[in-house]
Design a protein around this motif. Structure first.
Motif, PDB file in Angstrom:
ATOM      1  N   UNK A  57     -50.846 -92.343 -12.267  1.00 42.18           N
ATOM      2  CA  UNK A  57     -51.682 -92.105 -13.444  1.00 42.18           C
ATOM      3  C   UNK A  57     -53.075 -92.691 -13.230  1.00 42.18           C
ATOM      4  N   UNK A  58     -53.131 -93.846 -12.570  1.00 43.36           N
ATOM      5  CA  UNK A  58     -54.390 -94.576 -12.386  1.00 43.36           C
ATOM      6  C   UNK A  58     -55.332 -93.871 -11.430  1.00 43.36           C
ATOM      7  N   UNK A  59     -54.787 -93.393 -10.293  1.00 45.11           N
ATOM      8  CA  UNK A  59     -55.660 -92.960  -9.198  1.00 45.11           C
ATOM      9  C   UNK A  59     -55.549 -91.484  -8.826  1.00 45.11           C
ATOM     10  N   UNK A  60     -54.507 -90.805  -9.291  1.00 42.83           N
ATOM     11  CA  UNK A  60     -54.282 -89.441  -8.827  1.00 42.83           C
ATOM     12  C   UNK A  60     -54.359 -88.399  -9.933  1.00 42.83           C
ATOM     13  N   UNK A  61     -54.673 -88.834 -11.139  1.00 43.19           N
ATOM     14  CA  UNK A  61     -54.671 -87.904 -12.272  1.00 43.19           C
ATOM     15  C   UNK A  61     -56.067 -87.692 -12.854  1.00 43.19           C
ATOM     16  N   UNK A  62     -57.108 -88.112 -12.115  1.00 39.38           N
ATOM     17  CA  UNK A  62     -58.474 -87.912 -12.571  1.00 39.38           C
ATOM     18  C   UNK A  62     -58.885 -88.926 -13.622  1.00 39.38           C
ATOM     19  N   UNK A  97     -58.075-110.959 -15.185  1.00 42.02           N
ATOM     20  CA  UNK A  97     -59.113-111.131 -14.168  1.00 42.02           C
ATOM     21  C   UNK A  97     -58.784-110.641 -12.764  1.00 42.02           C
ATOM     22  N   UNK A  98     -57.722-109.845 -12.602  1.00 37.25           N
ATOM     23  CA  UNK A  98     -57.406-109.330 -11.283  1.00 37.25           C
ATOM     24  C   UNK A  98     -56.201-110.018 -10.669  1.00 37.25           C
ATOM     25  N   UNK A  99     -55.718-109.451  -9.566  1.00 37.55           N
ATOM     26  CA  UNK A  99     -54.451-109.899  -8.987  1.00 37.55           C
ATOM     27  C   UNK A  99     -54.582-110.225  -7.512  1.00 37.55           C
ATOM     28  N   UNK A 100     -53.798-111.186  -7.016  1.00 38.33           N
ATOM     29  CA  UNK A 100     -53.771-111.479  -5.582  1.00 38.33           C
ATOM     30  C   UNK A 100     -52.956-110.429  -4.822  1.00 38.33           C
ATOM     31  N   UNK A 101     -52.851-110.544  -3.498  1.00 37.70           N
ATOM     32  CA  UNK A 101     -52.144-109.527  -2.729  1.00 37.70           C
ATOM     33  C   UNK A 101     -50.648-109.534  -3.000  1.00 37.70           C
ATOM     34  N   UNK A 102     -49.997-108.418  -2.605  1.00 37.43           N
ATOM     35  CA  UNK A 102     -48.554-108.311  -2.726  1.00 37.43           C
ATOM     36  C   UNK A 102     -48.089-107.280  -3.728  1.00 37.43           C
ATOM     37  N   UNK A 103     -49.012-106.443  -4.231  1.00 37.14           N
ATOM     38  CA  UNK A 103     -48.598-105.393  -5.160  1.00 37.14           C
ATOM     39  C   UNK A 103     -47.813-104.322  -4.405  1.00 37.14           C
ATOM     40  N   UNK A 104     -47.005-103.563  -5.159  1.00 37.36           N
ATOM     41  CA  UNK A 104     -46.178-102.545  -4.528  1.00 37.36           C
ATOM     42  C   UNK A 104     -46.964-101.492  -3.785  1.00 37.36           C
ATOM     43  N   UNK A 105     -48.136-101.127  -4.339  1.00 35.07           N
ATOM     44  CA  UNK A 105     -48.990-100.124  -3.702  1.00 35.07           C
ATOM     45  C   UNK A 105     -49.405-100.536  -2.303  1.00 35.07           C
ATOM     46  N   UNK A 163     -43.751 -92.282 -11.420  1.00 35.03           N
ATOM     47  CA  UNK A 163     -43.147 -92.437 -10.094  1.00 35.03           C
ATOM     48  C   UNK A 163     -43.649 -93.685  -9.377  1.00 35.03           C
ATOM     49  N   UNK A 164     -44.717 -94.324  -9.916  1.00 34.58           N
ATOM     50  CA  UNK A 164     -45.361 -95.401  -9.170  1.00 34.58           C
ATOM     51  C   UNK A 164     -45.749 -96.564 -10.090  1.00 34.58           C
ATOM     52  N   UNK A 165     -44.783 -97.091 -10.827  1.00 31.60           N
ATOM     53  CA  UNK A 165     -45.067 -98.235 -11.691  1.00 31.60           C
ATOM     54  C   UNK A 165     -45.054 -99.512 -10.861  1.00 31.60           C
ATOM     55  N   UNK A 188     -60.552 -92.229 -15.467  1.00 29.16           N
ATOM     56  CA  UNK A 188     -60.658 -93.663 -15.244  1.00 29.16           C
ATOM     57  C   UNK A 188     -59.287 -94.322 -15.130  1.00 29.16           C
ATOM     58  N   UNK A 189     -59.297 -95.616 -14.772  1.00 29.72           N
ATOM     59  CA  UNK A 189     -58.050 -96.342 -14.547  1.00 29.72           C
ATOM     60  C   UNK A 189     -57.249 -96.562 -15.822  1.00 29.72           C
ATOM     61  N   UNK A 190     -57.898 -96.495 -16.980  1.00 28.47           N
ATOM     62  CA  UNK A 190     -57.258 -96.884 -18.236  1.00 28.47           C
ATOM     63  C   UNK A 190     -55.919 -96.189 -18.455  1.00 28.47           C
ATOM     64  N   UNK A 191     -55.822 -94.911 -18.097  1.00 26.86           N
ATOM     65  CA  UNK A 191     -54.585 -94.169 -18.364  1.00 26.86           C
ATOM     66  C   UNK A 191     -53.408 -94.702 -17.548  1.00 26.86           C
ATOM     67  N   UNK A 192     -53.668 -95.354 -16.423  1.00 23.98           N
ATOM     68  CA  UNK A 192     -52.590 -95.937 -15.637  1.00 23.98           C
ATOM     69  C   UNK A 192     -52.271 -97.370 -16.004  1.00 23.98           C
ATOM     70  N   UNK A 193     -52.997 -97.917 -16.964  1.00 24.91           N
ATOM     71  CA  UNK A 193     -52.868 -99.334 -17.302  1.00 24.91           C
ATOM     72  C   UNK A 193     -52.401 -99.585 -18.734  1.00 24.91           C
TER      73      UNK A 193
END
Length: 283
Positions: free
Chosen positions: A161-166, A241-249, A119-121, A168-173
């Motif tokens: 998947x990353x933040x609401x399913x318990x 190495x990470x992302x700048x601002x502007x993600x959907x979240x 629901x949150x890709x 680590x982040x790997x499962x959402x990535x």
């Protein structure tokens, strides 16, 4: 140099971009853009070639991920101060590390599939580091000598998947297609300052992300040094190495996420651009 891999998925051949932006075949020189080809000696061998003498690749073939046989796909979270601010997260005192499955890696213009029950890709344009020589407990001063080059990665993420399913982040990535990589590996000699590169990402024609690598909390040199304290980095390993601002979240007042039919267009100054069409999972 701009090194690349082209051809059908799973059958990619090594190539190099010539001065006219045309693909030249490297199959007679190296077996892949991987392993020893990424070492200083391997890159020197390729640099000594005159691309004009290599076979010209006809047409506009599919581009695969610019690195083959990736052993580790290491990622850094919340590494831009302005991105941390938009998510309301505290600026980390040390780099946040997680892994993306190597099975998520696809070509820069391949289709991105929204996973089953997602629901949150979300999207994330990122600078990636490609390791060229083994790095284990390296100093920050010596870190860049272990880098073969840089490329663009879209760190596609499923936020539920990353933040609401318990866990680590790997499962959402790590879903299939969540790691578009390329279009090419750009060697460090072509980048004047890797900490001063403009970045952008559009979704269906709307600019979502605008940033610059100068706002990274932990820079390239430090990340290679830091990660090598916890694991040995091998040729072909990738660090995104990470992302700048502007993600959907981070959209206000309501987050915005990818839907079937969307098209992502993203790029980093000097490293090329990607385009992906978004489709729903069918299985």
């Amino acid at each position: 140099m701009k090194l690349l891999r082209y051809g059908p998925a799973g059958q990619e051949k090594p190539g190099i971009l010539d001065r006219d932006g045309k693909i030249r075949d490297l199959a007679g020189v190296v077996d892949d853009i991987a392993g020893d080809a990424l070492s200083p000696a391997g890159l020197a061998k390729l640099r000594a070639l005159d691309p004009a003498t290599l076979p010209l690749v006809a047409g506009s073939p599919r581009l695969g991920a610019c690195v083959g046989r990736v052993g580790k796909f290491v990622a850094v979270g919340l590494n831009y101060s302005d991105h941390a601010a938009e998510t309301g997260a505290k600026v980390p005192e040390e780099p946040i590390l997680f892994m993306k499955a190597t099975s998520s890696i696809v070509g820069p213009n391949d289709t991105v599939v929204i996973p089953k029950n997602s629901r949150k890709t979300d999207w994330e344009v990122e600078l990636a580091i490609i390791i060229g020589t083994k790095a284990n407990y390296v100093s920050e001063a010596d870190a860049l000598s272990h880098v073969a080059g840089y490329c663009v990665v879209n760190d596609v993420s499923e936020r539920e998947f990353q933040a609401e399913r318990g866990g680590q982040w790997t499962k959402g990535k790590s879903a299939d297609t969540f790691g578009p990589m390329g279009p090419w590996l750009v060697t460090p000699d072509e980048i004047a300052d890797v900490q001063a590169l403009d970045m952008f990402l559009d979704v269906s024609g709307t600019r979502r992300q605008t940033g610059n690598t100068r706002t990274m909390i932990f820079g390239v040199k430090f990340l290679v040094h830091y990660i090598s304290q916890f694991m040995t980095l091998h040729p072909g390993d990738v660090i995104t190495t990470g992302t700048p601002p502007g993600v959907g979240l981070g959209m206000k007042p309501v987050p915005v996420f990818l839907k079937p039919g969307d098209e992502m267009h993203l790029g980093i100054q000097g490293l090329g651009e990607q385009r992906q069409r978004v489709v729903a999972y069918e299985g």
